[in-house]
Scaffold this motif. Structure first.
Motif, short mmCIF file in Angstrom:
data_model
loop_
_atom_site.label_atom_id
_atom_site.label_comp_id
_atom_site.label_asym_id
_atom_site.label_seq_id
_atom_site.Cartn_x
_atom_site.Cartn_y
_atom_site.Cartn_z
N ALA A 60 0.93 -1.30 -0.09
CA ALA A 60 -0.08 0.04 0.05
C ALA A 60 0.92 1.17 0.24
N ALA A 61 0.32 2.19 -0.60
CA ALA A 61 1.18 3.44 -0.80
C ALA A 61 1.57 3.96 0.75
N GLY A 62 2.76 4.20 1.15
CA GLY A 62 2.92 4.85 2.50
C GLY A 62 3.70 3.77 3.32
N GLU A 63 3.72 2.54 2.74
CA GLU A 63 4.38 1.29 3.36
C GLU A 63 5.89 1.30 2.79
N THR A 64 6.53 0.40 3.27
CA THR A 64 7.98 0.11 3.00
C THR A 64 8.12 -1.27 2.14
N ILE A 65 9.01 -1.17 1.22
CA ILE A 65 9.33 -2.42 0.52
C ILE A 65 10.69 -2.63 1.26
N TRP A 66 10.87 -4.16 1.84
CA TRP A 66 11.91 -4.08 2.46
C TRP A 66 12.61 -5.26 1.37
N LEU A 67 14.00 -5.19 1.36
CA LEU A 67 14.73 -5.85 0.21
C LEU A 67 16.12 -6.37 0.90
#
Length: 809
Positions: A60-67
Motif C-alpha cells: 500500500a502507498a505509504g508502506e515500505t518495501i524491504w529488500l
C-alpha cells in the motif's frame, strides 16, 4: 507470425575450467580457437548477477518495501567481490524512475528499503537492480521484479485488454530443412505478455499435416517434415487468422536433442540433407562460458549420434552448438541440466499453532546435497496469509540464478520449473528451452581477437564528478586540482587533476545517506577556483515495459487493502504527534517572552508552517520538495526533481494546469530551479491553500508553496570558491525492520496489530554447523502465517525454503 532473431551474449566468468573436454584436434579443428575465445571472456569480462529478495509481492502507498540484494560473480555464482555498488530503482508503468538508491555491497550482500510515498497512485510498478559493470551486457539481464502498489485513497478502474494472440514458431536447432523431420516449438502470447492456452492445426497448402496443443503457459511442440516447394501455415482453433511457419531450407542440417530426466546422458542427433556438402561438423557444449564437452561428428552418412554425460555440466542452462570447420554456428539447442545440488534449508518450531502476540522461535539449518552443514547467508520474510498469498511458483534465488538470468524476456512463474509438486515441470522446462530459449546465436564476440574494452567499469565506491572553472573568466581550468574530504563514516581524502575541459572525477568514495563532504578546487598555480558538481546520472534505458492493465483487487488483495487502511487509522490514532487531548483549565504564571519568527513573508502566515533549520532529518534531504513529501496533509507529490507533479487538494483550477505556485523568499520560481537551492540552506517553508490563497489572486488558484532561506547566509548565492561543503547522496543506510516485543500479559496494550509482514530479517548467517535461529512476535491475525527463506552458500549454491503455522486464540 512473430519471428525473433536474438543476438546471444556469452555470459562467462573468471573461474577455472573444471569440466572435462572431450575433443579431437585435427589441423583444421576450430574448437581450440573457440575455447581460447571463451577463456578470454572468462578472464576479461567476468559476469555479475544481482537478485533481490522482497518481503512480499504487493504493498500500500505509504508502506515500505524491504529488500535483500544478492550479488554474484562468475559461472558458479559465488558472492561477488567485484562491484561494491548495487543500484536499486522503483519505476512506474510509464517507465519513469521515481526512486533510485545505491546499496553498499563489499561482500556480495546488501539490505535496503524503498519507502513508498503516500501519494503514489495505484498501479503496476517495477523494481530494477543492476551494477555499473552489468551495463556492459544487455539491459535484459538486469534484475526485474513486478510489484503491485495500492493507494487506499485512489479508486482503481479496470483496464481491460483485448484477446489478441501472437503466435510464434521455433524450429529445433534454428531452421527447418526440407525432407528432415524436425521438432517445432511454439508459443502463444496475449496482449498482457502472458502465455495463452491454445490448440490448432498445421496445413501443407490445404492439407492438414499436424495438430498442436499448448500447456498452461501457451507453449508446446509438434513434429513436421517439410517438403520442397510447399508452404506451411497454422490456424488456431476458433480463429480465422492464418500464421505462416518459418520457410524451410533446401539444404542444411538439423540438430535434435533428447534430454530425458531419467537418463544420465544427453543424446544428440545431427542430420544433414541429401544435397549437403558437409562431411564433418564440430559440437561444442558449454554452460555459462564453461566449455564442458567438445567433439567432431562425421556426416559422411548424413547422420551422426553423440552422447554427452550430464555429469560434465554444472546445474543450469547448457548451450549445444554445431559448427562448421571455420567455427561458424550451423544449429543450436539449449537444454537444462538439474543435478538438484542446491542448498537444502530446513526449519523447525516448537509447535504449529501459536497465540496472537506469542513469541515464535524458528530454528534454521542448511545442508548440501550430501547432507553436510553449509555456511550460508540468508534472508527471511514472515507474512500474514490472510493479506498476502503464498505463490509457490514465483521467482526465487534458485530459479533466477539458474534460469531467468540466462534468458531474455519474461518467464511466467519461473518457480514452477523447480517445484517438485508439479509433475510435468521437467517436460515443460524442455519446451521452455526450445521456445523462449531458442535463438540464432552468434559467437562472433567470443571469437573476436580484439582486446575487450568494456564501456562501464567496476565500481568500488561512489563517484563525484564536475567541472573546475575560473568564475571571473567563466572558463574551465585545465590541470587544476580538486581535493575531497569526508569525515563520515571514516576520515577519507583524495585529490584528482582536471582534464583539458576542466572536468574531474573522484572515484571509489565511501559515504552514506546525506553526507556533508568538502571539495576544494585550485588552479595549477595554487589559486582558489570554483567547483561545479554534476549530480546527474545517466540511468540505463528501460527495455522491459510494464502492463498498464490494472484491475480491481481480488478477495485476498481487498482484505489486504482493508487492513492497510486500518493500519493507517491505527497509526494516526496512536501517534502522539497526531493526537489531541482536552485538558482542564490551568493557570500559567511567569514572564511572556515573544520570540521573533525566523520566517517572514509578505503574504502572511499561510495555512501550514514548517521549520526546517535545526532538524537534521529535514536538513539532510536532497530536494526542497522532499520537505513536503508525505508530511503535509492535502499535498500530493509524485515523481522527483524537474519531473515532479504537485497537487494541492481542495483547490480549483481556472486553466488546464493544476500545478501550484512556487516561491523562494517570496519570489516566484519555476519547478526546475528548485534543485539549485540546497535543503540545508532552507530555514522553513509555508503552504497556502483554500481561502488563504486569496492574497495571491489568480496566481494562487492552485495553491502556493513558499521556501525561505536562512537570513544569516545573506543574499550571496555564488558558489563558494575555496572549501565548498556539499551534501551528497551516498549509499543508503539500512533501516531496522520494526518488530514489536510483547510482554507475557498483553491485555494492557490496546493498540491493534495488523501487520502484513510480521517479520523481516535480511542478514541471517548460519554457523559452521549450518545452524542458526531467530525469534519474533506474532500479530493479532488469526490466520495461516507463511514464511520464506532464501539465500546462498559461500560456494554459490542457492537455497530456498517455505514454512507455515497458524495463529489462533
Amino acid at each position: 507470425m512473430i519471428f525473433q532473431n536474438k543476438k546471444f551474449r556469452f555470459r562467462v566468468c573468471a573461474v577455472t575450467l573444471a569440466c572435462i573436454l572431450i575433443s579431437f584436434s585435427p589441423t583444421n579443428d576450430p574448437l581450440e580457437r573457440i575455447i581460447t575465445g571463451f577463456k578470454k571472456y572468462i578472464t576479461e569480462l567476468p559476469q555479475e548477477k544481482v537478485y533481490l529478495h522482497l518481503d512480499r509481492a504487493h504493498y500500500a502507498a505509504g508502506e515500505t518495501i524491504w529488500l535483500k540484494a544478492y550479488l554474484t560473480a562468475g559461472a558458479y555464482h559465488e558472492p561477488s567481490l567485484l562491484s561494491n555498488t548495487i543500484y536499486v530503482e522503483l519505476i512506474n508503468s510509464t517507465g519513469e524512475i521515481i526512486q533510485q538508491h545505491q546499496l553498499f555491497s563489499p561482500d556480495g550482500f546488501a539490505a535496503g528499503q524503498l519507502e513508498l510515498d503516500e501519494s503514489l497512485p495505484s498501479g503496476n510498478y517495477l523494481v530494477r537492480s543492476y551494477t555499473n559493470w552489468m551495463r556492459n551486457a544487455d539491459e535484459a539481464y538486469f534484475f526485474h521484479k513486478d510489484v503491485k502498489i495500492w493507494n487506499t485513497q485512489d479508486p482503481v478502474n479496470n483496464v481491460l485488454s483485448d484477446e489478441t494472440i501472437a503466435l510464434q514458431f521455433f524450429p529445433e536447432g534454428g531452421n527447418l530443412v526440407n525432407g528432415i523431420m524436425s521438432k517445432v516449438g511454439f508459443k502463444a502470447i496475449g496482449t498482457n505478455g502472458l502465455g495463452k492456452v491454445v490448440s490448432g492445426k498445421v496445413y501443407e497448402e490445404d492439407k492438414e499435416v499436424a495438430t498442436f496443443e499448448s500447456n498452461q503457459f501457451g507453449m508446446g511442440v509438434f513434429g513436421l517434415v517439410p517438403k520442397v516447394g510447399m508452404q506451411y501455415t497454422a490456424l488456431l482453433d476458433n480463429s480465422d487468422e492464418i500464421v505462416q511457419l518459418p520457410k524451410a531450407l533446401d539444404s542444411g542440417i538439423i540438430l535434435s536433442v533428447t534430454n530425458s530426466p531419467s537418463t544420465a546422458d544427453i543424446l544428440l542427433k545431427v542430420q544433414a540433407s541429401e544435397n549437403s556438402n558437409l562431411q564433418t561438423v564440430y559440437l561444442l557444449a558449454q554452460t555459462r562460458g564453461i566449455v564442458c564437452a567438445s567433439s567432431q561428428a562425421d556426416l559422411s552418412k548424413r547422420v551422426s549420434f553423440t552422447r554427452i554425460s550430464k555429469k560434465e555440466f554444472p546445474s543450469g542452462i547448457a548451450q549445444i552448438t554445431v559448427l562448421d570447420e571455420n567455427g561458424n554456428p550451423l544449429a543450436e539447442r539449449l537444454v537444462f541440466i538439474d543435478h538438484q545440488d542446491q542448498v537444502t534449508i530446513t526449519t523447525s518450531m516448537s509447535k504449529t499453532v501459536f497465540a496472537p502476540r506469542e513469541l515464535v522461535q524458528l530454528d534454521i539449518e542448511a545442508k548440501d546435497k550430501e547432507g553436510n552443514p553449509v555456511v550460508a547467508n540468508l534472508s527471511l520474510t514472515v507474512f500474514d496469509g490472510g493479506q498476502v498469498s503464498l505463490d509457490e511458483n514465483k521467482e526465487t534465488i534458485h530459479s533466477y540464478l539458474l534460469l531467468s538470468s540466462e534468458l531474455k524476456g519474461h518467464i511466467e512463474s519461473p518457480g514452477y520449473y523447480f517445484n517438485p509438486n508439479n509433475k510435468n515441470r521437467e517436460k515443460d522446462l524442455d519446451i521452455l528451452m526450445l521456445t523462449q530459449g531458442w535463438r540464432k546465436f552468434t559467437i562472433t564476440e567470443a571469437l573476436s581477437e580484439k582486446v575487450l574494452d568494456p564501456a562501464y567499469s567496476v565500481e568500488k565506491g561512489l563517484t563525484i564528478r564536475g567541472v573546475l572553472t575560473d568564475e571571473k573568466k567563466n572558463q574551465p581550468i585545465e590541470s587544476g586540482t580538486v581535493s575531497y574530504l569526508s569525515l563520515f563514516p571514516f576520515p577519507e581524502s583524495k585529490t584528482t587533476i582536471t582534464n583539458s575541459r576542466g572536468e574531474f572525477e573522484i572515484h571509489d568514495l565511501i559515504f552514506f545517506d546525506s553526507t556533508k563532504v568538502i571539495l576544494q578546487g585550485k588552479t595549477n598555480n595554487g589559486r582558489p577556483a570554483t567547483i561545479l558538481t554534476d549530480k546527474s546520472y545517466n540511468s540505463p534505458s528501460l527495455l522491459q515495459q510494464l502492463s498498464n492493465a490494472f484491475t480491481q483487487p481480488i478477495a485476498l488483495e481487498q482484505n489486504f487493502l482493508s487492513k492497510a487502511f486500518e493500519r493507517q487509522a491505527i497509526e494516526k490514532a496512536y501517534s502522539f504527534e497526531n493526537s489531541e487531548l482536552e485538558l482542564e483549565g490551568i493557570e500559567i504564571r511567569g514572564i511572556r517572552i515573544d520570540e521573533p519568527t525566523q520566517i517572514s513573508s509578505s503574504y502572511g502566515a499561510g495555512t501550514v508552517q514548517m521549520q526546517v533549520s535545526g532538524k537534521p532529518a529535514l536538513e539532510n534531504l536532497l530536494h526542497p520538495l522532499d520537505l513536503l513529501r508525505g508530511r503535509v496533509a492535502g499535498v500530493q507529490i509524485t515523481g522527483y526533481g524537474a519531473s515532479a507533479k504537485i497537487l494541492i487538494q481542495g483547490v480549483n483550477s481556472i486553466d488546464s494546469s493544476m500545478e501550484p505556485m512556487l516561491m523562494v523568499d517570496d519570489i516566484q520560481v519555476r519547478l526546475e530551479s528548485l534543485v539549485t537551492i540546497p535543503v540545508h540552506e532552507i530555514e522553513g517553508y509555508r503552504v497556502w491553500k483554500g481561502a488563504d490563497t486569496a492574497i495571491f489572486g489568480a496566481r494562487g488558484t492552485n495553491g502556493v508553496i513558499g521556501f525561505y532561506t536562512r537570513k544569516n547566509l545573506g543574499t550571496d548565492k555564488k558558489p563558494i570558491q575555496q572549501d565548498a561543503t556539499l551534501t551528497m547522496k551516498g549509499y543508503q543506510v539500512e533501516e531496522e525492520f520494526y518488530s514489536p516485543k510483547y510482554p507475557a500479559d498483553t491485555s494492557s496494550l490496546p493498540k491493534p496489530d495488523r501487520r502484513a509482514t510480521l517479520f523481516w530479517a535480511p542478514n541471517i548467517q548460519t554457523d559452521s554447523s549450518g545452524k542458526t535461529s531467530v525469534s519474533f512476535y506474532n500479530s493479532d491475525a488469526e490466520n495461516v502465517i507463511y514464511g520464506e527463506i532464501e539465500g546462498i552458500s559461500k560456494g554459490g549454491k542457492p537455497g530456498t525454503s517455505r514454512f507455515s503455522y497458524i495463529i489462533e486464540k
